[in-house]
Design a protein around this motif. Structure first.
Motif, PDB file in Angstrom:
ATOM      1  N   THR A  20       0.483  -0.807   0.070  1.00  0.00           N
ATOM      2  CA  THR A  20       0.480  -0.190  -0.251  1.00  0.00           C
ATOM      3  C   THR A  20       1.034   1.246  -0.105  1.00  0.00           C
ATOM      4  N   ARG A  21       0.106   2.747  -0.402  1.00  0.00           N
ATOM      5  CA  ARG A  21       1.424   4.322  -0.593  1.00  0.00           C
ATOM      6  C   ARG A  21       1.602   3.935   1.286  1.00  0.00           C
ATOM      7  N   ASN A  22       1.453   3.711   2.338  1.00  0.00           N
ATOM      8  CA  ASN A  22       1.480   3.648   4.040  1.00  0.00           C
ATOM      9  C   ASN A  22       2.843   2.483   4.113  1.00  0.00           C
ATOM     10  N   GLY A  23       2.833   1.800   3.104  1.00  0.00           N
ATOM     11  CA  GLY A  23       4.021   1.218   3.481  1.00  0.00           C
ATOM     12  C   GLY A  23       3.918  -0.244   4.016  1.00  0.00           C
ATOM     13  N   ARG A  24       2.146  -0.984   3.820  1.00  0.00           N
ATOM     14  CA  ARG A  24       2.025  -2.399   4.521  1.00  0.00           C
ATOM     15  C   ARG A  24       1.777  -3.364   3.521  1.00  0.00           C
ATOM     16  N   ILE A  25       2.846  -3.903   3.527  1.00  0.00           N
ATOM     17  CA  ILE A  25       3.471  -5.417   2.656  1.00  0.00           C
ATOM     18  C   ILE A  25       2.307  -6.432   3.300  1.00  0.00           C
ATOM     19  N   MET A  26       1.292  -7.088   2.138  1.00  0.00           N
ATOM     20  CA  MET A  26       1.121  -7.870   2.577  1.00  0.00           C
ATOM     21  C   MET A  26       1.371  -8.925   1.516  1.00  0.00           C
ATOM     22  N   LEU A  27       2.208 -10.501   2.323  1.00  0.00           N
ATOM     23  CA  LEU A  27       2.272 -11.769   1.286  1.00  0.00           C
ATOM     24  C   LEU A  27       2.036 -12.280   2.180  1.00  0.00           C
ATOM     25  N   SER A  28       1.173 -13.520   0.752  1.00  0.00           N
ATOM     26  CA  SER A  28       0.413 -14.401   0.642  1.00  0.00           C
ATOM     27  C   SER A  28       0.961 -15.851   2.139  1.00  0.00           C
ATOM     28  N   TRP A  29       0.511 -16.304   2.844  1.00  0.00           N
ATOM     29  CA  TRP A  29       1.138 -17.719   3.165  1.00  0.00           C
ATOM     30  C   TRP A  29       1.231 -18.554   2.061  1.00  0.00           C
ATOM     31  N   ARG A  30       1.136 -19.249   1.110  1.00  0.00           N
ATOM     32  CA  ARG A  30       0.918 -19.932   0.312  1.00  0.00           C
ATOM     33  C   ARG A  30       2.413 -20.226  -0.076  1.00  0.00           C
ATOM     34  N   LEU A  31       3.444 -18.432  -0.198  1.00  0.00           N
ATOM     35  CA  LEU A  31       5.010 -18.395  -0.757  1.00  0.00           C
ATOM     36  C   LEU A  31       5.535 -19.203   0.115  1.00  0.00           C
TER      37      LEU A  31
END
Length: 227
Positions: free
Chosen positions: A155-166
């Motif tokens: 996101t623009r405010n620097g929040r990152i999401m990663l899928s656990w399936r990674l």
């Protein structure tokens, strides 16, 4: 009432201007989106007209992974055999390329899923932090989530999401996704400058990026089907 095949999900949408059909790899079903006012006869005619494409699309789906005893799961890109050890009392024990799972057989799949999510919760934050330090960027928060529509986001405010399936992907792919999302902290787009930035900091460079993207296209779909 529409007598559509069981593998097609109807999705009325006020934003839709026409009937569209797409294959949802994560659920293994087809999703037909249509304007709310569309007549049933029009939808049935559309399905009939696209029957060859529907059959071909469903045939292209990879079979879901068997997470029961005797099945196989990918862990860090390595094909790992699932061995049911009913009399053991230590839950899931990874002895690559074997994952031993104790307890009743009917709980094996659920225990494997939990093991994978817990592994992702431990390992993916370490991965992201390593890549962030290398790139000299700071993110505000990491969420390891149960999403099937994407491998990561920023996101623009620097929040990152990663899928656990990674966690099931090879280290090359894991690192690429992490670098890709961290690069959005500098370039919030997919401009040539963004891709140059990714290639600069991804340890395998452009050729590694191409290889990681190819792996996801070829093998990622089956991982998205893991519950």
């Amino acid at each position: 009432m529409i007598s559509q095949p069981h593998h097609i999900t109807l999705k009325p949408s006020a934003r839709a201007r026409r009937i569209t059909l797409r294959l949802d790899f994560s659920s293994g079903t087809l999703v037909l989106t249509h304007p709310p006012s569309t007549k049933c006869s029009s939808i049935e005619a559309f399905i009939k007209r696209h029957d060859p494409w529907i059959r071909k699309a469903l045939a292209s789906l990879p079979p879901p992974l068997d997470l029961t005893g005797g099945g196989m799961v990918l862990i860090n890109g390595i094909e790992t055999s699932i061995i049911h050890t009913p009399h053991a009392q230590n839950g899931c024990v990874l002895e690559t390329p074997v994952l031993k799972v104790s307890g009743a057989a009917e709980h094996t799949e659920r225990r494997v899923q939990r093991f994978l999510r817990e592994l992702a919760a431990r390992e993916l934050p370490k991965l992201l932090e390593r890549e962030a330090q290398n790139m000299r960027v700071t993110y505000t928060k990491l969420d390891v989530r149960n999403v099937r529509s994407r491998w990561g986001s920023c996101t623009r405010n620097g929040r990152i999401m990663l899928s656990w399936r990674l966690v099931m992907c090879p280290p090359l792919v894991q690192s690429y996704v992490a670098v890709h999302e961290l690069a959005h902290l500098t370039y919030f787009d997919h401009s040539p400058a963004f891709w140059s930035h990714v290639d600069k900091f991804f340890s395998k460079g452009r050729s590694g990026r191409v290889a990681a993207e190819l792996w996801l296209r070829q093998k990622g779909a089956v991982l998205l089907r893991v519950p």
